[in-house]
Design a protein around this motif. Structure first.
Motif, PDB file in Angstrom:
ATOM      1  N   THR A  52      -6.259  -0.751  -5.945  1.00 25.41           N
ATOM      2  CA  THR A  52      -6.607   0.288  -6.634  1.00 25.41           C
ATOM      3  C   THR A  52      -6.864   0.245  -7.894  1.00 25.41           C
ATOM      4  O   THR A  52      -5.697  -0.229  -8.641  1.00 25.41           O
ATOM      5  CB  THR A  52      -5.515   1.496  -6.112  1.00 25.41           C
TER       6      THR A  52
ATOM      7  N   SER B 194       0.901  -0.924  -0.120  1.00 28.66           N
ATOM      8  CA  SER B 194      -0.081  -0.080   0.036  1.00 28.66           C
ATOM      9  C   SER B 194       0.950   1.089  -0.104  1.00 28.66           C
ATOM     10  O   SER B 194       2.134   1.168   0.197  1.00 28.66           O
ATOM     11  CB  SER B 194      -0.991   0.030   1.183  1.00 28.66           C
TER      12      SER B 194
ATOM     13  N   THR C 165      -3.924   0.953  -2.635  1.00 26.48           N
ATOM     14  CA  THR C 165      -3.517  -0.416  -1.979  1.00 26.48           C
ATOM     15  C   THR C 165      -3.624  -1.257  -3.396  1.00 26.48           C
ATOM     16  O   THR C 165      -3.739  -0.687  -4.283  1.00 26.48           O
ATOM     17  CB  THR C 165      -4.775  -0.755  -1.217  1.00 26.48           C
TER      18      THR C 165
ATOM     19  N   THR D 265      -8.665   8.749  -0.308  1.00 24.74           N
ATOM     20  CA  THR D 265      -8.210   7.601  -1.367  1.00 24.74           C
ATOM     21  C   THR D 265      -8.043   8.055  -2.666  1.00 24.74           C
ATOM     22  O   THR D 265      -8.968   8.633  -3.227  1.00 24.74           O
ATOM     23  CB  THR D 265      -9.349   6.735  -1.255  1.00 24.74           C
TER      24      THR D 265
ATOM     25  N   ARG E 113      -4.435   4.813   3.688  1.00 23.07           N
ATOM     26  CA  ARG E 113      -3.722   4.101   2.730  1.00 23.07           C
ATOM     27  C   ARG E 113      -4.377   4.794   1.344  1.00 23.07           C
ATOM     28  O   ARG E 113      -5.604   4.598   0.963  1.00 23.07           O
ATOM     29  CB  ARG E 113      -3.903   2.896   2.492  1.00 23.07           C
TER      30      ARG E 113
END
Length: 719
Positions: free
Chosen positions: A199, A176, A196, A252, A193
């Motif tokens: 993603t 991550s 990751t 994110t 995070r």
């Protein structure tokens, strides 16, 4: 890397734009949608990103900042609050409000001078919740008034932390990209995070399918209000720079673009890379070409959205290749730094300097202070420039990588860089203290003054150990070392020796080492000779197994000191060498009457404990973690007058603990008890106060919910 601290011209433009935006908002002049793409109504993401920043900045307290800096910040916060609540706000409006808020936050000036916090190298770092910090090959970036640390969490980091007594080749599997936040660059809070393994990226793939992810940085784009992360990646058989973006520093992040070629680089992708943000707010990718890595480049990020790297400008070339390319700016000069190209091994730092970010660089020279222990046994990671109220300091953030590891404890080794004369100076220390407000730093009380004391700088067997000069006989590094380390220093058989010259401040010191011997040992010793010519010697007796040897305390004069290791017979092997000052940093406690916290009539609103070593008497006061849970002493003065109060304390917490000093019912001062780095590390805080003749009550009353540090005793002496 202070993305929202501006030069006068750019700051003025930003503020003017923000003020225009605020005036339109006050007049109710926002259109529900604009005719251009950039004027489209903002989606939930940008509004949520602005909202998260607003929520964070609403936790700031006006009492902690100067009035001149708080007023514009409060106005920017009010406007940003309104925009975040307006579902019809456009993308440019959200970006403008966000930029104005961060710019004002970056200009907040602390009302006090801050506190010194302790940075301890050669250890695995934890976040403020006590969890491991996994962050390599990234960078620290200042957005608003907060530092954000982004890096990569690799599988090997977990393995090496669990058992740092072996190598873990090929464990660079991406886990991550965590982000941590801090106000003081010492205490780091885990936030999120941002990416990751799951993603999504291009063509339906995910980051977990990438062959490599690393060497990343983050910039803020004022036009889009996006935080853009640029990282090396090997995706779908191609090398390139992968762009992710989010709406807040801790969002994110989502896939944005994958750029395989930077114009003017002879290869696709990059060698090593970092992100550098100049004082005018412009962002640059600092990198080398991927194959051979002989050329150093500086490329601008596209200003419109930061989602492309513009043509590279070559600033230097070395046929041997360089890696760990990074840049810092100090006192008006740009410095490009890099390490040797040899598979993540440690090395000196090679520096080129210029007065212009993309041209006019000097030839390479070795950064002073990196020679004797190969940059504190690291490879160049990144730099953080702190412009304090009293001085400017650059923090060198070196990496000890998980792959090809077994090179010392800890991944992140941070030390200060200052300018000494015409060139910068690297200060290799195992422990130091830093004040992020003033920019000041000082040597930590547990610093080991020896360089390469664990014999980890050389990653192969050598006959001349880095940092130690041979004085005769057979010298080498052997594996394994003491306590599971990879290497130790071996002398013999027969007469052999090494020495190291260092500079020390005056004080009381101890020498120590782990040692073992073989054969008929004689004359084995570790000694130090100070600037006055006085020599102190630690004799090392025979021992077939690793045994810790430690000297009694001794005095050293300030100046050059020579440390010598020698044997006249047999084989001597040593590791974990240390020369630590045991006194001299803290002001001496005042002489006079001592009042123990555990002895009546002293009062401790908490418990009297004895579970942390180093205290005086029978115990110490462990106050209840609450505001107002005080420790109180009753002291007798022969006559009225000013005295010096010496409060001995230990603060193993992550930050300072504040308390009011109350004498005879009146608050006379507010005291900040800084972190001492551990509950068994005690320090003395000297304070001035006026006492009456006869009996006096002296109370330390905490003003924070964490309560007091542990209080050992109060010493009352002459002023």
């Amino acid at each position: 890397m202070m993305r929202t601290t501006r030069k006068t011209l750019k700051r003025g433009a930003l503020v003017a734009a923000a003020m225009l935006f605020m005036s339109v908002a006050a007049a109710g002049g926002f259109a529900t949608a604009a005719t251009t793409t950039s004027g489209e109504t903002a989606s939930a993401g940008p509004l949520e990103g602005l909202g998260s920043l607003v929520a964070d900045y609403k936790t700031r307290s006006a009492s902690k900042y100067t009035g001149d800096s708080w007023t514009p910040f409060a106005k920017a916060l009010d406007t940003a609050t309104e925009v975040a609540a307006d579902a019809s706000a456009t993308v440019p409006e959200v970006a403008a409000a966000k930029t104005a808020l961060m710019s004002a936050a970056a200009e907040l000036e602390a009302a006090d001078e801050g506190t010194f916090q302790t940075i301890t190298n050669n250890t695995f770092w934890n976040d403020t919740s006590g969890n491991p910090i996994y962050s390599q090959g990234g960078g620290v970036f200042k957005f608003g008034d907060t530092y954000y640390w982004y890096g990569v969490h690799y599988l090997g980091a977990e393995s090496y932390r669990a058992n740092p007594t072996r190598k873990y080749d090929d464990q660079v599997s991406f886990r991550s990209i965590p982000v941590y936040s801090s106000k003081d660059l010492v205490n780091w809070k885990f936030e999120n995070r941002v990416a990751t393994r799951s993603t999504p990226i291009q063509n339906g793939a995910t980051l977990g399918q990438a062959g490599w992810v690393g060497r990343l940085g983050v910039s803020y784009n004022e036009n889009t209000g996006k935080y853009v992360l640029a990282t090396q990646a090997y995706v779908g058989g191609g090398h390139g720079v992968l762009f992710l973006q989010g709406d807040s520093p801790t969002d994110t992040f989502d896939y944005a673009y994958f750029q395989t070629q930077v114009v003017n680089s002879p290869t696709t992708g990059t060698g090593d890379q970092t992100v550098f943000t100049d004082e005018d707010g412009k962002d640059y990718l600092i990198f080398s070409n991927r194959e051979g890595r002989s050329r150093a480049f500086v490329s601008k990020f596209r200003e419109s959205d930061s989602l492309r790297i513009e043509p590279g400008v070559e600033i230097g070339r070395n046929s041997n290749g360089r890696e760990g390319n990074a840049m810092f700016k100090l006192d008006g000069k740009y410095y490009h730094a890099a390490s040797d190209l040899h598979g993540w091994n440690t090395s000196v730092n090679y520096v080129m300097e210029s007065s212009s970010v993309q041209s006019g660089y000097s030839g390479e020279y070795v950064l002073a202070g990196t020679e004797m222990d190969y940059s504190h046994v690291t490879q160049t990671g990144f730099f953080v420039t702190v412009k304090g109220t009293k001085q400017n300091t650059v923090i060198y953030a070196g990496d000890r990588w998980a792959d090809f590891a077994w090179n010392g404890i800890g991944y992140n080794q941070w030390v200060p860089i200052t300018r000494t004369g015409a060139r910068p100076q690297f200060h290799s220390m195992t422990q130091w203290q830093f004040n992020a407000t003033t920019g000041e730093w000082r040597v930590g009380p547990q610093n080991n003054y020896l360089l390469n004391p664990n014999i980890q700088a050389d990653r192969v067997t050598v006959s001349q150990v880095r940092g130690w000069t041979n004085t005769g006989g057979s010298v080498t590094n052997v594996s394994p070392g003491a306590n599971g380390s990879r290497f130790a220093l071996q002398l013999g058989s027969g007469s052999a020796g090494v020495r190291q010259q260092i500079t020390v401040p005056a004080g009381t010191y101890k020498l120590s080492t782990y040692a073992k011997t073989a054969g008929s040992i004689s004359g084995a010793q570790l000694s130090v000779t100070d600037a006055s010519g006085a020599t102190r010697t630690l004799s090392i007796p025979s021992s077939s197994g690793w045994t810790r040897r430690e000297s009694a305390e001794f005095q050293l004069a300030a100046g050059a000191a020579t440390v010598t290791i020698r044997t006249s017979g047999g084989t001597l092997t040593v590791d974990d060498l240390a020369l630590v000052r045991t006194s001299g940093d803290d002001p001496p406690p005042p002489t006079g009457q001592r009042y123990e916290a555990e002895t009546a009539p002293a009062v401790c609103q908490g418990t009297i404990d004895s579970n942390h070593a180093g205290f005086s008497g029978a115990g110490f006061c462990n106050g209840t973690n609450a505001v107002g849970s005080y420790a109180q002493f009753t002291a007798t003065a022969a006559a009225a007058g000013t005295v010096t109060l010496g409060v001995r304390f230990a603060n193993g917490g992550s930050g300072p603990r504040a308390a009011n000093l109350i004498v005879n019912g009146s608050t006379v001062a507010t005291v900040s008890f800084e972190s001492t780095g551990g509950w068994t590390t005690w320090s003395t805080k000297n304070l001035a106060a006026s006492l009456n003749a006869g009996s006096n009550t002296i109370q330390l009353s905490p003003t924070v919910a964490d309560g007091l540090p542990n209080i050992d005793y109060l010493n009352v002496g002459a002023a």
